[in-house]
Design an enzyme around this catalytic site. Structure first.
Site, PDB file in Angstrom:
ATOM      1  N   ARG A 112       0.816  -1.225   0.000  1.00  9.32           N
ATOM      2  CA  ARG A 112       0.000   0.000   0.000  1.00  9.32           C
ATOM      3  C   ARG A 112       0.846   1.269   0.000  1.00  9.32           C
ATOM      4  NH1 ARG A 112      -2.105  -3.321  -1.579  1.00  9.32           N
ATOM      5  NH2 ARG A 112      -3.789  -4.567  -0.740  1.00  9.32           N
ATOM      6  N   SER A 158     -10.240   0.108   4.037  1.00  8.76           N
ATOM      7  CA  SER A 158      -9.465  -0.201   5.246  1.00  8.76           C
ATOM      8  C   SER A 158      -9.063   1.074   5.966  1.00  8.76           C
ATOM      9  CB  SER A 158      -8.206  -0.977   4.884  1.00  8.76           C
ATOM     10  OG  SER A 158      -8.569  -2.218   4.349  1.00  8.76           O
ATOM     11  N   GLU A 175      -4.272   3.661   7.276  1.00  2.00           N
ATOM     12  CA  GLU A 175      -4.046   3.492   5.832  1.00  2.00           C
ATOM     13  C   GLU A 175      -4.721   4.651   5.107  1.00  2.00           C
ATOM     14  OE1 GLU A 175      -4.366  -0.433   4.107  1.00  2.00           O
ATOM     15  OE2 GLU A 175      -5.490   0.373   2.399  1.00  2.00           O
TER      16      GLU A 175
HETATM   17  C1  LIG Z   1     -15.512  -0.354  -0.401  1.00  2.00           C
HETATM   18  C2  LIG Z   1     -14.025  -0.121  -0.572  1.00  2.00           C
HETATM   19  C3  LIG Z   1     -13.193  -1.214  -0.808  1.00  2.00           C
HETATM   20  C4  LIG Z   1     -11.820  -1.011  -0.959  1.00  2.00           C
HETATM   21  N1  LIG Z   1     -11.023  -2.103  -1.197  1.00  2.00           N
HETATM   22  C5  LIG Z   1      -9.701  -1.927  -1.392  1.00  2.00           C
HETATM   23  C6  LIG Z   1      -8.854  -3.049  -1.689  1.00  2.00           C
HETATM   24  O1  LIG Z   1      -9.284  -4.189  -1.791  1.00  2.00           O
HETATM   25  N2  LIG Z   1      -7.528  -2.794  -1.876  1.00  2.00           N
HETATM   26  C7  LIG Z   1      -6.993  -1.549  -1.792  1.00  2.00           C
HETATM   27  O2  LIG Z   1      -5.785  -1.394  -2.001  1.00  2.00           O
HETATM   28  N3  LIG Z   1      -7.766  -0.484  -1.520  1.00  2.00           N
HETATM   29  C8  LIG Z   1      -9.101  -0.634  -1.318  1.00  2.00           C
HETATM   30  N4  LIG Z   1      -9.892   0.443  -1.040  1.00  2.00           N
HETATM   31  C9  LIG Z   1      -9.282   1.795  -0.894  1.00  2.00           C
HETATM   32  C10 LIG Z   1      -9.219   2.635  -2.179  1.00  2.00           C
HETATM   33  O3  LIG Z   1     -10.231   2.282  -3.089  1.00  2.00           O
HETATM   34  C11 LIG Z   1      -7.851   2.516  -2.845  1.00  2.00           C
HETATM   35  O4  LIG Z   1      -6.832   2.915  -1.961  1.00  2.00           O
HETATM   36  C12 LIG Z   1      -7.770   3.357  -4.134  1.00  2.00           C
HETATM   37  O5  LIG Z   1      -6.579   3.070  -4.786  1.00  2.00           O
HETATM   38  C13 LIG Z   1      -7.807   4.865  -3.875  1.00  2.00           C
HETATM   39  O6  LIG Z   1      -7.951   5.508  -5.124  1.00  2.00           O
HETATM   40  P1  LIG Z   1      -8.736   6.894  -5.270  1.00  2.00           P
HETATM   41  O7  LIG Z   1      -8.720   7.268  -6.691  1.00  2.00           O
HETATM   42  O8  LIG Z   1     -10.061   6.799  -4.633  1.00  2.00           O
HETATM   43  O9  LIG Z   1      -7.774   7.836  -4.429  1.00  2.00           O
HETATM   44  P2  LIG Z   1      -8.231   9.025  -3.458  1.00  2.00           P
HETATM   45  O10 LIG Z   1      -8.934   8.462  -2.284  1.00  2.00           O
HETATM   46  O11 LIG Z   1      -8.909  10.083  -4.232  1.00  2.00           O
HETATM   47  O12 LIG Z   1      -6.795   9.548  -2.978  1.00  2.00           O
HETATM   48  C14 LIG Z   1      -5.990   8.717  -2.143  1.00  2.00           C
HETATM   49  C15 LIG Z   1      -4.561   9.289  -2.152  1.00  2.00           C
HETATM   50  O13 LIG Z   1      -4.013   9.126  -3.456  1.00  2.00           O
HETATM   51  C16 LIG Z   1      -3.593  10.402  -3.958  1.00  2.00           C
HETATM   52  N5  LIG Z   1      -3.891  10.434  -5.390  1.00  2.00           N
HETATM   53  C17 LIG Z   1      -5.087  10.261  -6.012  1.00  2.00           C
HETATM   54  N6  LIG Z   1      -4.951  10.369  -7.341  1.00  2.00           N
HETATM   55  C18 LIG Z   1      -3.646  10.639  -7.572  1.00  2.00           C
HETATM   56  C19 LIG Z   1      -2.880  10.895  -8.749  1.00  2.00           C
HETATM   57  N7  LIG Z   1      -3.438  10.901  -9.965  1.00  2.00           N
HETATM   58  N8  LIG Z   1      -1.551  11.157  -8.607  1.00  2.00           N
HETATM   59  C20 LIG Z   1      -0.980  11.153  -7.379  1.00  2.00           C
HETATM   60  N9  LIG Z   1      -1.634  10.928  -6.228  1.00  2.00           N
HETATM   61  C21 LIG Z   1      -2.967  10.672  -6.338  1.00  2.00           C
HETATM   62  C22 LIG Z   1      -4.422  11.436  -3.191  1.00  2.00           C
HETATM   63  O14 LIG Z   1      -3.793  12.699  -3.170  1.00  2.00           O
HETATM   64  C23 LIG Z   1      -4.516  10.777  -1.832  1.00  2.00           C
HETATM   65  O15 LIG Z   1      -3.339  11.022  -1.077  1.00  2.00           O
HETATM   66  C24 LIG Z   1     -11.269   0.279  -0.876  1.00  2.00           C
HETATM   67  C25 LIG Z   1     -12.119   1.388  -0.646  1.00  2.00           C
HETATM   68  C26 LIG Z   1     -13.484   1.187  -0.496  1.00  2.00           C
HETATM   69  C27 LIG Z   1     -14.372   2.378  -0.273  1.00  2.00           C
END
Ligand SMILES: Cc1cc2nc3c(=O)[nH]c(=O)nc-3n(C[C@H](O)[C@H](O)[C@H](O)COP(=O)(O)OP(=O)(O)OC[C@H]3O[C@@H](n4cnc5c(N)ncnc54)[C@H](O)[C@@H]3O)c2cc1C
Length: 297
Positions: A167, A216, A288
């Site tokens: 992660r 998480s 996380e």
């Molecule tokens: C129901 C549910 C289930 C999930 N299951 C999992 C799982 O199985 N495995 C897992 O790993 N995660 C899981 N997650 C967490 C999440 O979906 C992941 O961490 C996902 O990768 C976050 O992406 P996001 O676009 O939503 O990022 P955001 O939440 O919008 O941002 C998260 C971080 O990433 C940075 N960021 C976003 N986009 C960029 C970019 N283009 N360049 C640089 N930095 C950036 C942001 O600044 C922030 O610091 C889950 C979440 C939910 C709600």
């Protein structure tokens, strides 16, 4: 906003842009349509002395009730191009949702995205923190990543130069992920869809589904065999609440907003969870979820 060609909104409620549905406002939100427009925003905001933060699907994010004094660059709305090349290579912009990419790959007879198909985040968010599931993470599939640095330069970084860990991802150049190239393997549509169906059924049976959550809350500790969810459960935190924030009874490490929870409620509950696990199991849980803005606890 100095860049006229880029769509922009002011005083945007971030709770409408996070999956947990919590968070105050951002001063400005920019919706670039291309990596070049990301570059323009970074340059213009940098020249104006304003902080830029990047938002994907907000699926791993807790924004403080007071919001953030920054320009939030939203990738999800328009950075959504996917191009399939002839050699199983796919070029994807940062705002593409992982489930959409997985379905497009399946329709094109490509395998590799199945384990990531149930993660509700963007490609950019996933690459910034090496999202993964079922023993596989996005870092194992990517070939190269394009990043816009704080000076507005676009760098194409080969995957071998990026240190992907649990992660987390350490890039040789700090910045905003704008585009990436993936290499998948040939498969049959039916098999790929069936794999996805099975994995997502498993996910639905173990995690809260259709509820407002950021996934998480805490990282799984490196030491010991127990995962964060098991430690929270052992510490009696499953189902515990602060206001409308609650550790899910289905999966203790998923914190859900059951109504009108505030970011302060969530932080208080997280802090109680950490204390309970430290006292009863001797382990310090590390968040996380990413946090934006000012918090009291
Ligand atoms: C129901 C549910 C289930 C999930 N299951 C999992 C799982 O199985 N495995 C897992 O790993 N995660 C899981 N997650 C967490 C999440 O979906 C992941 O961490 C996902 O990768 C976050 O992406 P996001 O676009 O939503 O990022 P955001 O939440 O919008 O941002 C998260 C971080 O990433 C940075 N960021 C976003 N986009 C960029 C970019 N283009 N360049 C640089 N930095 C950036 C942001 O600044 C922030 O610091 C889950 C979440 C939910 C709600």
């Amino acid at each position: 906003m100095v860049v006229r060609s880029v769509e922009v909104s002011f005083h945007v409620k971030l709770r409408e842009y996070t999956t947990i549905g919590i968070g105050g406002a951002a001063d400005r939100m920019a919706f670039p349509r291309s990596p070049a427009q990301v570059r323009e925003v970074v340059l213009a905001e940098g020249a104006a002395g304003r902080e830029v933060r990047v938002l994907g699907a907000g699926s791993n994010l807790l924004v403080a009730d007071g919001g953030v004094s920054a320009t939030v660059l939203c990738t999800r709305k328009h950075l959504s191009k996917v191009v399939f090349l002839s050699d199983e290579t796919v070029v994807v912009e940062a705002g593409v949702m992982l489930p959409r990419l997985a379905v497009l790959c399946a329709l094109s007879g490509l395998s590799g995205m199945e384990p990531l198909s149930g993660i509700p985040g963007t490609v950019g968010g996933a690459l910034s923190m090496n999202a993964g599931a079922y023993g596989q993470s996005i870092g194992e599939r990517v070939e190269w990543v394009e990043v816009v640095d704080p000076g507005g330069e676009i760098h194409r970084i080969e995957a071998r130069a990026i240190r992907f860990g649990y992660r987390e991802a350490e890039y040789p150049v700090r910045g905003i992920v704008v585009r990436a190239g993936f290499r998948f393997v040939p498969g049959t549509r039916e098999t790929v869809f069936e794999q996805m169906r099975q994995m997502n059924e498993r996910r639905r049976s173990r995690q809260p589904w259709g509820e407002r959550t950021f996934g998480s809350t805490f990282r799984n500790p490196r030491e010991g065999k127990e995962k964060a969810a098991q430690l929270l459960e052992r510490a009696g935190m499953k189902g515990e609440r602060e206001g409308d924030a609650c550790f899910s009874v289905k999966h203790a490490n998923f914190l859900v907003n059951q109504g009108c929870a505030t970011a302060a409620d969530v932080r208080r509950l997280m802090s109680r969870g950490q204390s309970a696990v430290r006292v009863s199991c001797g382990v310090l849980l590390v968040p996380e979820v990413k946090m934006w803005g000012e918090f009291d606890v």
